[in-house]
Design an enzyme around this catalytic site. Sequence first.
Site, PDB file in Angstrom:
ATOM      1  CE  LYS A   8       0.962   1.201   4.445  1.00 12.94           C
ATOM      2  NZ  LYS A   8       1.720   2.435   4.799  1.00 12.94           N
ATOM      3  CG  ASP A 133      -0.322  -0.101   8.542  1.00 10.70           C
ATOM      4  OD1 ASP A 133      -0.998   0.806   9.064  1.00 10.70           O
ATOM      5  OD2 ASP A 133       0.822   0.075   8.095  1.00 10.70           O
TER       6      ASP A 133
END
Length: 268
Positions: A8, A133
């Site tokens: 990401k 995350d």
Amino acid sequence: MITFPNAKINLGLHILGKRKDGYHEIETCMVPIPLLDALEIILDKKGGWESTGIQIPGEAKDNLILKAEKLLRKDFQGLPNLKIHLHKNIPMGAGLGGGSADGAFALKLMNNLFDLHLDDYFLEEYAAQLGSDCPFFIENTPKIARGRGEILSPAEVSLTGSYLVLINPGIHIGTKEAYSGVNPATPKVKIEEVLADRSRWKEELVNDFEQSIFRNHPEIAAIKSQLYQAGAYYAAMSGSGSSVFGLFETKPSEIDFPEHYFCFEKEL
């Protein structure tokens, strides 16, 4: 069964304050990108774990994939043994969430393999126990992340058609170094408002880690400058670094980076 955990990038990252639990309150937009690891999990009486590709430091028991397996075995008794193979391609400690993705994708893969029928809400609850995350990678779509990163809401942003250039110089940025240079503050403008107008990104979509990390590591700052010189409409450090990415309207001319840098580029 095989799956491909992806990295990401962060579009903006604000550190709002220190929490009582020791974590920091953050605000960021996370977007998945097609830089991939490969994870294979099969039923196997002997069981086992192996990794190839980029060498993973530390002990196997600390790997988020094995921690994910342990979490599920705690709540679902009698699950069969597994043989797990990870091919590591996403640079580690680079602000790209590769380890978090591996853990989250392992949860999703084991959910299917064992027919546990856990919906995304429960998978995100497990993922939050692995790391801040990790819940993002369950739905794996653009999200605004708040809290310590686990409070997610949909982000009205699309990078489809943009050309991504991602550079990692291999500089390790420790968590202590990253946070020690930040002065927490609440932004004057909501991140959603800035994201809605791409012309504001360069000036207002800020990663709070950059100021001190660029000061300590001019080499990382230089990567961002090169990406803008090459025509990026937006460039920033991802997470707490040291990866820096540039977003372009079209594929740029070749940019000259040192051979030892990790470079990834692809149309999104």
